[in-house]
Design a protein around this motif. Structure first.
Motif, PDB file in Angstrom:
ATOM      1  N   LEU A 257       5.355  -5.957   1.250  1.00 42.07           N
ATOM      2  CA  LEU A 257       4.252  -5.300   1.938  1.00 42.07           C
ATOM      3  C   LEU A 257       3.618  -6.242   2.956  1.00 42.07           C
ATOM      4  CD1 LEU A 257       2.503  -3.681  -1.165  1.00 42.07           C
ATOM      5  CD2 LEU A 257       4.163  -2.598   0.379  1.00 42.07           C
ATOM      6  N   ASP A 261      -1.840  -4.780   3.191  1.00 45.47           N
ATOM      7  CA  ASP A 261      -1.589  -3.907   2.051  1.00 45.47           C
ATOM      8  C   ASP A 261      -1.851  -4.618   0.725  1.00 45.47           C
ATOM      9  OD1 ASP A 261      -0.846  -1.717   3.621  1.00 45.47           O
ATOM     10  OD2 ASP A 261       1.220  -2.429   3.770  1.00 45.47           O
ATOM     11  N   ARG A 269      -0.771   0.191  -3.428  1.00 49.59           N
ATOM     12  CA  ARG A 269       0.388  -0.699  -3.309  1.00 49.59           C
ATOM     13  C   ARG A 269       1.612  -0.084  -3.992  1.00 49.59           C
ATOM     14  NH1 ARG A 269      -3.230  -4.574  -5.340  1.00 49.59           N
ATOM     15  NH2 ARG A 269      -1.847  -4.964  -7.109  1.00 49.59           N
ATOM     16  N   LYS A 272       3.089   2.624  -1.822  1.00 51.44           N
ATOM     17  CA  LYS A 272       3.830   2.109  -0.665  1.00 51.44           C
ATOM     18  C   LYS A 272       5.174   1.527  -1.085  1.00 51.44           C
ATOM     19  CE  LYS A 272      -0.078   1.137   2.401  1.00 51.44           C
ATOM     20  NZ  LYS A 272       0.464   1.875   3.572  1.00 51.44           N
TER      21      LYS A 272
END
Length: 496
Positions: A257, A261, A269, A272
């Motif tokens: 990331l 992030d 998180r 993602k």
């Protein structure tokens, strides 16, 4: 699209029985006054105690004896290492939970280069029209294709998707030369495996809108508290550094990331990371309380409540000792979801709207990542209009970052440097404060990208200027300048 070949040193690896350094070698050596590397020439070599005596280019006479491991060639931090040298430094081992992962064979200090690796493959838009036509030529060595096939993919037996089938059909219809036409003979499933390996293991190119694929680096597992950080070196080389002290055998992890992030909640998180189709179980994601989602206690309005993961409740307020009821808990969580959606939809250019949402959020949240997001927008928007207000938002960004994720990041380092820049304009007499901000920025960047990197040179030279001005102010008294504050960072290229 370009393919880089191994640039092994002539004659292979160095003979360890030969002295590594010789009198007259031009090197970067660590100056103990501030732990920075500077240009110097080796004047003496002592194999017995593995030290050298250097002559600094600026004629400084202090801290001249340096150990072997504190001396490096000018290109050691930027030029790709041979595969054999990388193998000596890092090993791939199988783990029960995560499969194959990368581990260090040596103890590492914060900021130390673990290794520097050349890319296997670089894809850039400028040459994208020839991507498939040239793919076979780029892999004239069968080993390269095998290396890519060996990379992690979440579904090893994935069936070819519509895009892969379309590309193969286009290749078959295209008029390609004999060599390029060989790619058409790839089975659709094999081609899908290559495409997936490329998708899940490549990095964004640092200069153009393209992708880069590496060999050993692709074995680094993700962590939201990574043990390593990275930057780019010569010819797209990947420079891996330890972010923290590592023992021999410690795992080398990076973050998949972006830095921003890492400052968002565990749930964001995790969402993602679904792009890589795995659930992160790193130490941060395994915490039972998410301290990046602070909500003001509704009873005392002073304490801060943090949600418990994964139960969905809240901790007891440490100020008044109360806990929200189940109805209040659900109300707070629903309100949080609404604010997250509202912040996601903000127009960064509409500062009045951002300010309105921010002011309302302050009545409900404290030390919450959505406040950090709005502080960032307001810092960037107000910097040229209202520098004092912008500085307050920057200070709050730093406070949240240090509270929620205390490791060095480029974001935190630049926050300190930018705050120092503002203070130079507003409070030039606060030398101690200016030096503190620039020093913190320098120390973090030295870990993240090395003491000779241009990013690191910026705050260090600002620190040097403030220090020099401070020393000049004492001109009528004793000269308080010490050798530890004399050297500005040298950004020069030297040849051996």
């Amino acid at each position: 699209m370009t393919n880089t070949k191994d640039k092994e040193a002539k004659g292979g690896e160095e003979d360890e029985s030969e002295p590594r350094w010789r009198i007259g070698d031009r090197v970067y050596a660590l100056w103990a006054g501030n732990n920075c590397y500077y240009v110097s020439t080796i004047a003496e070599v002592s194999e017995a105690d593995r030290t050298v005596v250097v002559t600094w280019d600026d004629a400084d006479t202090s801290h001249r004896r340096v150990s072997f491991d504190q001396v490096m060639r000018p290109s050691d931090e930027t030029t790709a290492w041979s595969r054999a040298r990388i193998e000596k430094r890092a090993t791939v081992r199988h783990t029960k939970q995560k499969g194959r992962c990368l581990f260090t064979n040596e103890a590492c200090e914060p900021g130390q280069v673990v290794f520097v690796e050349r890319p296997l493959l670089v894809a850039l838009p400028a040459v994208a029209p020839k991507l498939w036509e040239c793919l076979q030529k780029l892999h004239e060595e069968p080993g390269d294709i095998d290396v890519i096939r060996d990379k992690y993919v979440p579904e090893p037996d994935e069936e070819p998707n519509e895009d892969v089938i379309r590309i193969l059909k286009a290749l078959q219809d295209a008029e390609l030369d004999g060599e390029s036409n060989k790619i058409c003979k790839l089975e659709a499933k094999s081609f899908q495996r290559l495409v997936s390996a490329w998708r899940y293991n490549s990095f964004g190119h640092h200069k153009e809108d393209g992708l880069v694929l590496y060999n050993r680096i692709s074995m680094c597992a993700h962590s939201c508290d990574p043990t390593c950080c990275w930057s780019y070196g010569d010819e797209d080389a990947f420079v891996l550094r330890s972010r923290m002290a590592l023992e021999k055998g410690g795992e080398l992890t990076i973050s998949y990331l972006q830095d921003e992030d890492l400052l968002k909640s565990t749930s964001v998180r995790q969402q993602k990371l679904q792009n890589w189709k795995f659930t992160c179980m790193c130490p941060r994601c395994s915490l039972k309380v998410d301290v990046g989602r602070g909500i003001r206690c509704q009873r005392c309005k002073v304490g801060v409540l943090y949600p418990q993961v994964p139960t969905g409740g809240f901790e007891t307020c440490k100020v008044c000792g109360s806990s929200p009821s189940s109805e209040d808990t659900q109300m707070l969580l629903n309100m949080e979801e609404e604010y997250v959606a509202r912040v996601d939809s903000l127009d960064k250019k509409d500062l009045d709207d951002v300010q309105t949402v921010y002011q309302a959020a302050l009545d409900i949240f404290e030390r919450h990542w959505i406040l950090y997001v709005m502080d960032t927008i307001l810092w960037e928007g107000q910097r040229q209009k209202n520098i004092m207000e912008a500085m307050e938002h920057q200070r709050r960004r730093i406070d949240f970052h240090q509270h929620y994720y205390f490791r060095p990041t480029f974001i935190l380092a630049w926050c300190h440097e930018e705050l120092g820049d503002c203070m130079v304009q507003q409070f030039p007499s606060r030398k101690w404060h200016l030096m503190q901000e620039f020093q913190r920025a320098y120390r973090m960047l030295a870990i993240l990208c090395g003491t000779t990197h241009q990013y690191t040179a910026s705050p260090y030279n600002k620190l040097w200027q403030v220090s020099s001005t401070n020393n000049s102010a004492n001109a009528n008294g004793a000269n308080t300048e010490t050798s530890e504050s004399r050297k500005p960072v040298a950004q020069v290229s030297i040849s051996m």
